[in-house]
Design an enzyme around this catalytic site. Structure first.
Site, PDB file in Angstrom:
ATOM      1  N   ARG A  18      -5.872   8.935  19.613  1.00  0.00           N
ATOM      2  CA  ARG A  18      -4.721   8.287  20.252  1.00  0.00           C
ATOM      3  C   ARG A  18      -3.622   7.876  19.261  1.00  0.00           C
ATOM      4  O   ARG A  18      -2.562   7.426  19.658  1.00  0.00           O
ATOM      5  CB  ARG A  18      -5.187   7.079  21.075  1.00  0.00           C
ATOM      6  N   GLN A  78     -20.920  11.703   8.223  1.00  0.00           N
ATOM      7  CA  GLN A  78     -21.380  11.934   9.597  1.00  0.00           C
ATOM      8  C   GLN A  78     -20.571  13.125  10.111  1.00  0.00           C
ATOM      9  O   GLN A  78     -19.438  12.962  10.565  1.00  0.00           O
ATOM     10  CB  GLN A  78     -21.121  10.679  10.451  1.00  0.00           C
ATOM     11  N   ASN A 170     -18.340  -7.193  23.647  1.00  0.00           N
ATOM     12  CA  ASN A 170     -18.833  -6.824  22.319  1.00  0.00           C
ATOM     13  C   ASN A 170     -17.668  -6.387  21.430  1.00  0.00           C
ATOM     14  O   ASN A 170     -16.923  -5.478  21.777  1.00  0.00           O
ATOM     15  CB  ASN A 170     -19.839  -5.669  22.471  1.00  0.00           C
ATOM     16  N   ARG A 316       7.559  -1.277 -10.406  1.00  0.00           N
ATOM     17  CA  ARG A 316       6.543  -0.295  -9.995  1.00  0.00           C
ATOM     18  C   ARG A 316       5.212  -0.584 -10.681  1.00  0.00           C
ATOM     19  O   ARG A 316       5.119  -1.451 -11.544  1.00  0.00           O
ATOM     20  CB  ARG A 316       7.052   1.116 -10.303  1.00  0.00           C
ATOM     21  N   LYS A 334       8.466   0.546 -14.752  1.00  0.00           N
ATOM     22  CA  LYS A 334       7.161   1.137 -14.433  1.00  0.00           C
ATOM     23  C   LYS A 334       6.272   1.096 -15.658  1.00  0.00           C
ATOM     24  O   LYS A 334       6.731   1.430 -16.756  1.00  0.00           O
ATOM     25  CB  LYS A 334       7.354   2.589 -13.984  1.00  0.00           C
ATOM     26  N   TYR A 349      16.340   1.872 -16.608  1.00  0.00           N
ATOM     27  CA  TYR A 349      14.983   2.347 -16.314  1.00  0.00           C
ATOM     28  C   TYR A 349      14.098   2.155 -17.544  1.00  0.00           C
ATOM     29  O   TYR A 349      14.382   2.697 -18.612  1.00  0.00           O
ATOM     30  CB  TYR A 349      14.975   3.833 -15.910  1.00  0.00           C
ATOM     31  N   ALA A 363      23.023  -2.835 -20.552  1.00  0.00           N
ATOM     32  CA  ALA A 363      23.226  -2.141 -19.274  1.00  0.00           C
ATOM     33  C   ALA A 363      23.112  -0.636 -19.456  1.00  0.00           C
ATOM     34  O   ALA A 363      23.568  -0.087 -20.447  1.00  0.00           O
ATOM     35  CB  ALA A 363      24.595  -2.495 -18.703  1.00  0.00           C
ATOM     36  N   TYR A 370       9.555  11.110 -20.023  1.00  0.00           N
ATOM     37  CA  TYR A 370       8.875  12.288 -19.469  1.00  0.00           C
ATOM     38  C   TYR A 370       9.569  13.545 -19.960  1.00  0.00           C
ATOM     39  O   TYR A 370      10.789  13.691 -19.820  1.00  0.00           O
ATOM     40  CB  TYR A 370       8.938  12.189 -17.939  1.00  0.00           C
ATOM     41  N   SER A 406      26.050   1.173 -28.687  1.00  0.00           N
ATOM     42  CA  SER A 406      26.210   1.595 -27.284  1.00  0.00           C
ATOM     43  C   SER A 406      26.328   3.106 -27.212  1.00  0.00           C
ATOM     44  O   SER A 406      26.937   3.726 -28.071  1.00  0.00           O
ATOM     45  CB  SER A 406      27.471   0.977 -26.701  1.00  0.00           C
TER      46      SER A 406
HETATM   47  C1  UD1 Z   1     -17.788   0.214  20.650  1.00  0.00           C
HETATM   48  C2  UD1 Z   1     -19.004  -0.512  21.218  1.00  0.00           C
HETATM   49  C3  UD1 Z   1     -18.565  -1.399  22.382  1.00  0.00           C
HETATM   50  C4  UD1 Z   1     -17.497  -2.372  21.902  1.00  0.00           C
HETATM   51  C5  UD1 Z   1     -16.341  -1.617  21.257  1.00  0.00           C
HETATM   52  C6  UD1 Z   1     -15.373  -2.569  20.617  1.00  0.00           C
HETATM   53  C7  UD1 Z   1     -20.905   0.982  20.908  1.00  0.00           C
HETATM   54  C8  UD1 Z   1     -21.817   1.941  21.557  1.00  0.00           C
HETATM   55  N1  UD1 Z   1     -19.960   0.476  21.694  1.00  0.00           N
HETATM   56  O1  UD1 Z   1     -17.317   1.071  21.656  1.00  0.00           O
HETATM   57  O2  UD1 Z   1     -19.650  -2.104  22.907  1.00  0.00           O
HETATM   58  O3  UD1 Z   1     -17.034  -3.158  22.974  1.00  0.00           O
HETATM   59  O4  UD1 Z   1     -16.820  -0.732  20.218  1.00  0.00           O
HETATM   60  O5  UD1 Z   1     -14.232  -1.884  20.180  1.00  0.00           O
HETATM   61  O6  UD1 Z   1     -21.081   0.674  19.726  1.00  0.00           O
HETATM   62  N2  UD1 Z   1     -17.553   5.665  14.936  1.00  0.00           N
HETATM   63  C9  UD1 Z   1     -18.120   6.484  13.973  1.00  0.00           C
HETATM   64  N3  UD1 Z   1     -18.943   7.479  14.366  1.00  0.00           N
HETATM   65  C10 UD1 Z   1     -19.257   7.704  15.659  1.00  0.00           C
HETATM   66  C11 UD1 Z   1     -18.687   6.865  16.639  1.00  0.00           C
HETATM   67  C12 UD1 Z   1     -17.840   5.856  16.246  1.00  0.00           C
HETATM   68  O7  UD1 Z   1     -17.856   6.314  12.787  1.00  0.00           O
HETATM   69  O8  UD1 Z   1     -20.025   8.629  15.926  1.00  0.00           O
HETATM   70  C13 UD1 Z   1     -16.639   4.596  14.516  1.00  0.00           C
HETATM   71  C14 UD1 Z   1     -15.232   4.814  15.023  1.00  0.00           C
HETATM   72  O9  UD1 Z   1     -14.468   5.512  14.070  1.00  0.00           O
HETATM   73  C15 UD1 Z   1     -14.738   3.388  15.226  1.00  0.00           C
HETATM   74  C16 UD1 Z   1     -15.995   2.608  15.576  1.00  0.00           C
HETATM   75  O10 UD1 Z   1     -17.073   3.392  15.102  1.00  0.00           O
HETATM   76  O11 UD1 Z   1     -14.211   2.825  14.062  1.00  0.00           O
HETATM   77  C17 UD1 Z   1     -16.127   2.357  17.065  1.00  0.00           C
HETATM   78  O12 UD1 Z   1     -16.201   3.562  17.753  1.00  0.00           O
HETATM   79  P1  UD1 Z   1     -15.577   3.755  19.187  1.00  0.00           P
HETATM   80  O13 UD1 Z   1     -15.821   5.112  19.650  1.00  0.00           O
HETATM   81  O14 UD1 Z   1     -14.183   3.265  19.196  1.00  0.00           O
HETATM   82  O15 UD1 Z   1     -16.502   2.748  20.022  1.00  0.00           O
HETATM   83  P2  UD1 Z   1     -16.223   2.247  21.467  1.00  0.00           P
HETATM   84  O16 UD1 Z   1     -16.575   3.292  22.421  1.00  0.00           O
HETATM   85  O17 UD1 Z   1     -14.868   1.665  21.533  1.00  0.00           O
END
Ligand code: UD1
Ligand code: CA
Length: 447
Positions: A18, A78, A170, A316, A334, A349, A363, A370, A406
């Site tokens: 999204r 993962q 949650n 910087r 920098k 600079y 000035a 570089y 100068s």
């Molecule tokens: C999850 C919770 C839900 C809670 C919500 C809050 C679970 C099953 N559900 O749901 O209860 O209310 O968060 O926002 O835990 N991610 C991974 N690998 C995966 C899946 C997710 O790294 O396989 C990471 C996502 O990048 C994200 C986080 O875990 O940062 C949450 O994942 P998301 O899919 O947003 O969980 P929700 O379905 O929103």
């Protein structure tokens, strides 16, 4: 800080579709640092023994950014996003032998507070989730409470009408005893509406094995997760509002708070004065009684007490300003150390340089650091006077109390107390200007 050792797992494998972006969600910036860095930074307050970040989408890029921000963090890949429980399962092998409390954070949930994490870490329940009373419970997982704490978590998709009416939700953040988590995670299934391995199902498994499960209630603002650019923008606004209020509380003058932009780690001392339209990138420390005048951009730098910077200056990474240094308008610095009392007032600079105490940089001075391939250093001693429009072709050294004329191009070292002139000798022709103008004017009439 809790007494039992803590390990952090940060889930950051999701794509964040999204966001409408080719960049993995957790690399979008909030307060000048990648999104994941916020949860990680707060997690550091627990003094964790180990940190594991679970990557998936854009794993290589995310891994690099993690290593830059926290070199100690381990990375678990993962490759398929099969759910939050599956994600944690990928991280656990990297915590082999760890016997304390595991805290699971989401990389896209930046505002969790250190107090809340401490409460989760120190809670006696074997498995504990951070819950909150949602103004609009939407699609959050619902927390079903029973006589003995948390009975179960039901994901929105799997919930019936009565469960959906529950407003205690949650946040996704959980804390668990490592042994219980290991044992329970092995038993997770994916027989649910999403076909995912839900971390939240650990509650039922842990209870069946006779463990206590419970909830720590946090406030909704800290559980805010980022899913869209609009949410990222409002999170930025919320962060800045808090950072401005904190700076004012700590005794910093902000001439126009709403136009000053802070990074996650900006540190400003008491009685520092920050003018209008100042932007802090990551890694800035400003000591007490320094002044940053309007329209400056600072990143990765240190400004000592009594120094003044700007207006319109850019510091910087690696710019280190000693006490009472003055950096004026249209000056860029920098990777340079300016010792106490150096003055560099205008249009200059300085890169890869060290400037001795009380030296004056005229000035238009430029360190030509570089050569198109490598960077080279310029070393200028104390009490030197660099004439306006001097070009210092590095590597080059200027001794103490030396001077440059100068407009000089300095290509070789200047010993202490010497004057160096590196420019063409002036030629003056009396009356020639008048004769030249006359010739040009008569030419113009003929045309
Ligand atoms: C999850 C919770 C839900 C809670 C919500 C809050 C679970 C099953 N559900 O749901 O209860 O209310 O968060 O926002 O835990 N991610 C991974 N690998 C995966 C899946 C997710 O790294 O396989 C990471 C996502 O990048 C994200 C986080 O875990 O940062 C949450 O994942 P998301 O899919 O947003 O969980 P929700 O379905 O929103
Ligand atoms: Ca989510």
């Amino acid at each position: 800080m809790s007494e039992t050792p803590v390990a952090l797992i940060i889930l950051a494998a999701g794509q964040g579709s999204r966001m409408q972006s080719d960049l993995p969600k957790v690399l979008h910036r909030l307060a000048a640092v990648p999104l994941f860095a916020h949860a990680l930074n707060t997690g550091r307050s627990l003094d964790p023994e180990a940190i594991v970040v679970v990557t998936g989408h854009g794993a290589e890029k995310v891994g690099k950014a993690v290593a830059k921000f926290e070199p100690e963090a381990k990375l678990a890949l993962q490759s398929e996003q099969l759910g939050t429980g599956h994600a944690v399962a990928q991280a656990l092998p990297l915590l082999d032998g760890f016997a304390g409390r595991v805290i699971v954070l989401f990389g896209d949930t930046p505002f969790i507070t250190a107090e809340t994490l401490a409460a989760l870490a120190g809670h006696p329940a074997a498995f504990c989730v951070l819950g909150f009373e949602a103004a609009d419970p939407g699609r959050y997982g619902r927390l079903v409470m029973g006589a003995e704490g948390l009975e179960k978590i039901v994901e929105f998709k799997d919930a019936d009408e009565a469960t959906r009416a529950i407003t205690l939700c949650n946040s996704g953040v959980v804390a668990a005893d490592a042994a219980v988590l290991r044992e329970a995670i092995a038993q997770l299934g994916n027989d649910n509406a999403s076909g995912e391995y839900y971390l939240t199902d650990i509650v039922g498994i842990a209870r069946a094995a006779g463990h206590r499960t419970d909830v720590v209630i946090g406030n909704e603002a800290e559980t805010l997760g980022i899913n869209t650019r609009a949410e990222l923008a409002s999170a930025e606004a919320a962060f800045q509002a808090r950072a401005r209020a904190e700076a004012l509380e700590n005794g910093v003058t902000l001439s126009d708070p709403s136009s000053v932009w802070f990074a996650l780690d900006t540190m400003i001392g008491r009685d520092a004065v920050i003018g209008q339209n100042v932007v802090f990138g990551a890694g800035v420390t400003i000591e007490s009684e320094a002044e940053i005048m309007p329209f400056c951009h600072l990143e990765g730098c240190h400004v000592s007490s009594g120094a003044t910077v700007g207006p319109f200056a850019r510091l910087r990474p690696g710019a280190e300003l000693g006490g009472d240094v003055h950096v004026g308008n249209f000056v860029e610095i920098k990777n340079s150390l300016l010792h106490e009392g150096v003055k560099v007032g205008h249009l200059t600079y300085l890169g890869d340089a060290e400037i001795g105490e009380a030296t004056n940089i005229g000035a238009g001075t430029i360190t030509s650091n570089y050569d198109g391939v490598s960077k080279h250093r310029t070393e200028i001693g104390p009490n030197v006077f660099i004439g306006s429009d001097t070009i210092l072709v590095a590597p080059v050294k200027v001794g103490a109390r030396a001077m440059t004329g100068s407009g000089s191009v300095i290509t070789t070292d200047i010993p202490a107390d010497a004057l160096a002139l590196g420019r063409a000798r002036q030629v003056t022709k009396p009356g020639l200007a008048t004769r030249l103008f006359e010739a040009l004017r008569s030419q113009k009439v003929k045309d």
